[in-house]
Design an enzyme around this catalytic site. Structure first.
Site, short mmCIF file in Angstrom:
data_model
loop_
_atom_site.label_atom_id
_atom_site.label_comp_id
_atom_site.label_asym_id
_atom_site.label_seq_id
_atom_site.Cartn_x
_atom_site.Cartn_y
_atom_site.Cartn_z
N GLU A 205 5.54 5.94 -30.58
CA GLU A 205 5.55 4.81 -29.78
C GLU A 205 6.74 4.31 -29.27
O GLU A 205 6.79 2.92 -29.46
CB GLU A 205 4.26 3.85 -30.59
CG GLU A 205 2.91 4.47 -30.51
CD GLU A 205 1.83 3.32 -30.84
OE1 GLU A 205 2.32 2.25 -31.40
OE2 GLU A 205 0.89 3.53 -30.89
N GLU A 323 -3.15 9.35 -31.00
CA GLU A 323 -3.89 8.39 -31.52
C GLU A 323 -4.64 7.84 -30.72
O GLU A 323 -4.48 7.46 -29.43
CB GLU A 323 -2.64 7.33 -31.82
CG GLU A 323 -1.71 7.43 -32.98
CD GLU A 323 -0.86 6.46 -33.39
OE1 GLU A 323 -1.48 5.04 -33.33
OE2 GLU A 323 0.16 6.36 -33.77
O1 AHR Z 1 -2.94 3.39 -36.18
C1 AHR Z 1 -2.23 2.11 -36.55
C2 AHR Z 1 -1.08 1.87 -35.43
O2 AHR Z 1 -1.45 1.92 -34.04
C3 AHR Z 1 -0.07 3.05 -35.64
O3 AHR Z 1 0.89 2.69 -36.63
C4 AHR Z 1 0.90 3.02 -34.49
O4 AHR Z 1 1.55 4.12 -33.98
C5 AHR Z 1 -0.24 2.42 -33.34
O5 AHR Z 1 0.19 1.18 -32.56
#
Ligand code: AHR
Length: 523
Positions: A205, A323
């Site tokens: 990210e 994610e």
């Molecule tokens: O999954 C929780 C968090 O969400 C992770 O660390 C990050 O990559 C995202 O913002």
């Protein structure tokens, strides 16, 4: 006078009857929604479903690792401290690829802290989640866990506070068999064989201002390109995942375009992240939210094509949705331990439908995360329990394999504030040639009404016993917990024959149908 009264009375009675007839026919129309037509042709294929879309993710965060997968004080721990019950539940989820060590944690993590004798590993301030990292779990323990659950390891390198060399050396430590000091270091730590880690993410990210070492697109892309070169020159067989978008505000496509243009000769995937929420308590909109995910996939597919048109490289670049989940109730104060309900599980089923529908371009996806932290599995010291979101992932990961099919869907729709057309039935399908099976995934987004569908095979027939698995519960807010499950899978079998069947999808449900398919004899 009397005569007029009788006529008048007859007229009133007639009008009353007419009213009743009109009212009951309107009510019947309301009760009986229009039938959705689902047309399937096993030859109308979108692409091979990559089993890596059923991946998962563990981060050094809350009780995901410590107290989740690793809990030496629990009576359920094995000789190395891993939770036996967690391993069993994860194995049933058929996790194909496991991302680690973060997430935001990755952007401050130095891998050398987590290898070698445990008593020498430093305790460090951990700035992503404002805690202390003990480094009890490091690279080798992660690989061991992956082997125990049968998943491919997927490591995210630190491109926040880390350097090109540190990223490259991590590849060398993991993958070079012998003859270098880092290969020997690994061997001296008890691992003479290389770990052969194939999947590596170029940071996490990096588009987000919350990220340690956040950069603008140009700076990230240039930095990631140099890391990518060194990592691939160290081990040319690895696959690299570049950071795409994790936020989708104005101009979000510029980030992806820049990253793809710089990294098009080195990246094999571009990563996208999405967390959905129902803060407004608006079930119809929440159920439609993954249509935005699908739009983003299509936009990024276009950007990939654009970037590829500028290079001689012929190997494809895919999307890794590395994610995704529902997340809005639990933050640091609650250790990010969300308790999920039925509507969340249905949204997960629609996420998976989107990945299957776009199987030609989405070749990896990782639910965030696996245990305790925004997770399908929750633990106590002595037991574990399965959240509602475990069940759709379980069904897809176990049974939705083969080739994704393009389904023709024609049926009733509804409107939300942002979408004029949302089909009540959200559908994906696959054809598994090994089993000669058509797999149909249907989410009924209607909270109140069952929705009928006619399922039509345009070529060949459905024959024999069909297996039906339904994820549902008493209402959309129903949750599971350590004391019991309100949301689970109910299964049954039905007999089918011919080129069509009608099925009634219950309100607020996700249903998987597995239908045996027979080729027509005339072909
Ligand atoms: O999954 C929780 C968090 O969400 C992770 O660390 C990050 O990559 C995202 O913002």
């Amino acid at each position: 006078m009397r005569k007029i009264n009788v006529h008048y009375l007859i007229l009133i009675i007639y009008l009353c009857f007419l009213n009743i007839i009109i009212y009951t026919s309107l009510a019947a129309q309301e009760e009986k929604p229009q039938v959705t037509r689902l047309k399937i042709d096993v030859e109308r294929q979108v692409g091979e479903i990559d089993p890596k879309i059923y991946g998962n993710f563990i981060e050094h965060l809350g009780r995901c690792l410590y107290g989740g997968i690793y809990d030496p004080d629990s009576p359920l721990a094995d000789e190395k401290g891993f939770r036996r019950d967690v391993i069993e539940a994860v194995k049933k989820l058929k996790v194909t690829v496991l991302r680690w060590p973060g997430g935001n944690f990755a952007s401050g993590y130095h891998w050398r802290d987590g290898v070698g004798p445990r008593e020498l590993r430093p305790r460090r301030l951990e700035l992503a989640w404002k805690t202390i990292e003990t480094n009890v779990i490091g690279t080798n323990e992660f690989i061991e866990f992956c082997r125990l659950i049968g998943a491919e390891p997927y490591i995210c390198v630190n491109l926040g506070t880390g350097s090109w060399d540190e990223a490259r050396e991590w590849v060398e430590y993991c993958n070079i068999e012998k003859g270098t000091s880092l290969a020997e270091l690994r061997a001296s730590h008890g691992y003479p064989q290389p770990h052969r880690v194939k999947y590596w993410a170029l940071g996490n990210e990096m588009d987000g201002s919350w990220q340690m070492g956040h950069r603008d697109a140009e700076d990230y892309a240039k930095f990631a390109l140099e890391a990518a070169k060194l990592m691939k020159w160290t081990d040319p067989s690895i696959k690299l995942v570049a950071c795409g978008s994790s936020t989708f505000g104005r101009g979000w496509t510029d980030w992806n375009r820049t990253v793809l243009n710089y990294l098009r000769d080195y990246a094999d995937y571009i990563a996208i992240h999405t967390y959905l929420n129902n803060r407004r308590n608006d079930f119809p909109s929440f159920m439609a939210a993954t249509l935005d995910v699908e739009d983003r996939i299509k936009i990024i597919e276009g950007l990939i094509l654009e970037a590829m048109s500028q290079t001689r490289r012929r190997e494809p670049i895919y999307i890794a949705y590395d994610e995704y989940n529902v997340w809005y109730r639990a933050f640091e104060d609650k250790g990010l331990e969300e308790t999920y309900n039925l509507e969340d599980a249905l949204v997960i089923a629609t996420f998976l439908n989107v990945f299957v529908r776009n199987a030609h371009i989405v070749k990896m996806a990782n639910m965030a995360q696996l245990v305790n932290v925004i997770a399908p599995i929750r633990t106590t010291k002595e037991s574990l329990w399965l959240q509602t979101i475990y069940y759709p992932l379980f069904l897809f990961a176990n049974y939705c394999h083969g080739r994704s099919l393009q389904v023709y869907v024609d049926g009733p729709t509804y409107k939300t504030e942002t979408r004029p057309v949302v089909p009540y039935l959200d559908v994906s399908a696959a054809f598994n040639p090994k089993e000669n099976e058509v797999i149909l995934n249907v989410v009924n987004r209607n909270e109140k009404q069952a929705m009928p569908a006619e399922i039509i095979s345009q070529w060949g027939t459905f024959e024999g016993k069909a297996r039906i698995d339904e994820v549902n519960g008493p209402n959309i807010k129903a949750e599971n917990g350590p004391e019991g499950e309100k949301v689970k899978i109910e299964s049954k079998e039905i007999q089918v024959k011919g080129d069509r069947l009608t099925y009634l999808f219950p309100p607020h449900s996700y249903t998987m149908l597995r239908l045996k398919w027979q080729k027509p004899t005339s072909h």
